[in-house]
Write an enzyme that holds these catalytic residues in place. Structure first.
Site, short mmCIF file in Angstrom:
data_model
loop_
_atom_site.label_atom_id
_atom_site.label_comp_id
_atom_site.label_asym_id
_atom_site.label_seq_id
_atom_site.Cartn_x
_atom_site.Cartn_y
_atom_site.Cartn_z
N ASP A 237 -2.22 -0.20 5.93
CA ASP A 237 -2.46 0.55 7.17
C ASP A 237 -3.93 0.90 7.40
O ASP A 237 -4.28 1.42 8.46
CB ASP A 237 -1.69 1.86 7.14
CG ASP A 237 -2.33 2.87 6.19
OD1 ASP A 237 -2.44 2.54 4.99
OD2 ASP A 237 -2.75 3.94 6.64
N ASP B 256 0.86 -1.17 0.00
CA ASP B 256 0.00 0.00 0.00
C ASP B 256 0.91 1.24 0.00
O ASP B 256 2.07 1.15 0.40
CB ASP B 256 -0.89 -0.03 1.25
CG ASP B 256 -1.63 1.28 1.46
OD1 ASP B 256 -2.39 1.68 0.56
OD2 ASP B 256 -1.43 1.92 2.52
N ILE B 257 0.39 2.36 -0.42
CA ILE B 257 1.23 3.57 -0.52
C ILE B 257 1.00 4.53 0.66
O ILE B 257 1.84 4.67 1.55
CB ILE B 257 0.97 4.29 -1.86
CG1 ILE B 257 1.38 3.38 -3.02
CG2 ILE B 257 1.76 5.60 -1.91
CD1 ILE B 257 1.05 3.93 -4.40
N ASP B 258 -0.18 5.18 0.66
CA ASP B 258 -0.42 6.23 1.67
C ASP B 258 -0.60 5.64 3.06
O ASP B 258 -1.45 4.77 3.28
CB ASP B 258 -1.67 7.02 1.28
CG ASP B 258 -1.49 7.76 -0.02
OD1 ASP B 258 -1.14 8.94 0.01
OD2 ASP B 258 -1.68 7.13 -1.10
MG LIG Z 1 -2.97 3.33 3.15
#
Ligand SMILES: [Mg+2]
Length: 242
Positions: A191, A14-16
């Protein structure tokens, strides 16, 4: 304990909030130059078995990480790009849904509408007081959402609309069937609530996972911050993957 990364690992990230610190708006996130170098190195070491898994559109992902363009899942699975660059996209959301989201963004100051065509995101980090109004608007239109088979999701300071059945988990299953991911040991990190769809399917894929900020069911390790994730990836890339 953090599961090891080997030459047989497929890394899904995942990125953000996982690789990048969250910012006031999605456009304000920063990609540290060092992270970019580390990801490119890992991608080479894994022979391309590194993929982003994001709610962002592929366009937005590519803008952030240019010139790096690995395999990627965008719009929570609405867009899937294989290592050969070919993109599978689902149909755009109906205009009736778009109008509701655009209307809210227009009338409530501070709201940001992110139109990913096959998904819509209303960001309210700049207007947290709008949440009750947004929640009741979602309830008011629940019938339409159901009729259009649209699923409403609540993430970190964001409300998203996307087609039912489209999620990060089913997208990871699809990408994991393609080369060079096929047959590799999956390692996923996320997250936010939409990442739970991946954690749910990890056991059936024989995959493992880590979460950031809080412990998710099935996560074998919890990093406190995206910075800690970046440091770990740096150490992995530095040590070389075998
Ligand atoms: Mg995220």
């Amino acid at each position: 304990m953090m599961p090891p990364v080997s030459g047989n690992t497929a890394l899904f990230l995942d990125i953000d909030g996982t690789l990048l610190d969250l910012a006031r708006t999605p456009d304000q996130v920063k990609v540290p130059g060092e992270l970019l170098r580390v990801l490119e190195k890992l991608d080479q070491q894994l022979h391309g078995a590194l993929a982003f898994v994001s709610g962002r559109s592929l366009e937005s992902i590519d803008r952030l990480f240019a010139p790096f363009r690995p395999a990627a899942i965008g719009a929570h699975g609405g867009e899937i790009r294989g290592i050969n660059g070919e993109i599978a996209r689902i149909a755009p959301l109906p205009d009736s849904i778009r109008e509701i989201f655009a209307g809210l963004a227009e009338h409530i100051p501070g709201l940001l509408l992110e139109d990913k065509r096959c998904a819509l995101a209303l960001h309210y980090r700049l207007a947290p007081e709008a949440l009750p109004v947004l929640t009741s608007a979602m309830e008011r239109h629940a019938r339409l959402f159901a009729d259009e088979k649209v699923h409403i999701l609540h993430g970190k300071a964001v409300i998203e609309a996307r087609p039912r059945g489209i999620d990060k988990g089913s997208a990871v299953v699809k990408l994991a069937r393609q080369k060079p991911f096929k047959g590799r040991a999956i390692l996923f990190g996320g997250d936010d609530t939409t990442d739970l769809d991946v954690f749910r399917i990890l056991p059936q894929l024989g995959g493992r996972g880590f979460s950031v900020g809080k412990r998710f069911p099935g996560a074998e390790h919890v990093f406190e911050t995206p910075r800690a994730v970046r440091q770990w990836l740096g150490r992995v890339a530095e040590g070389g993957v075998r």
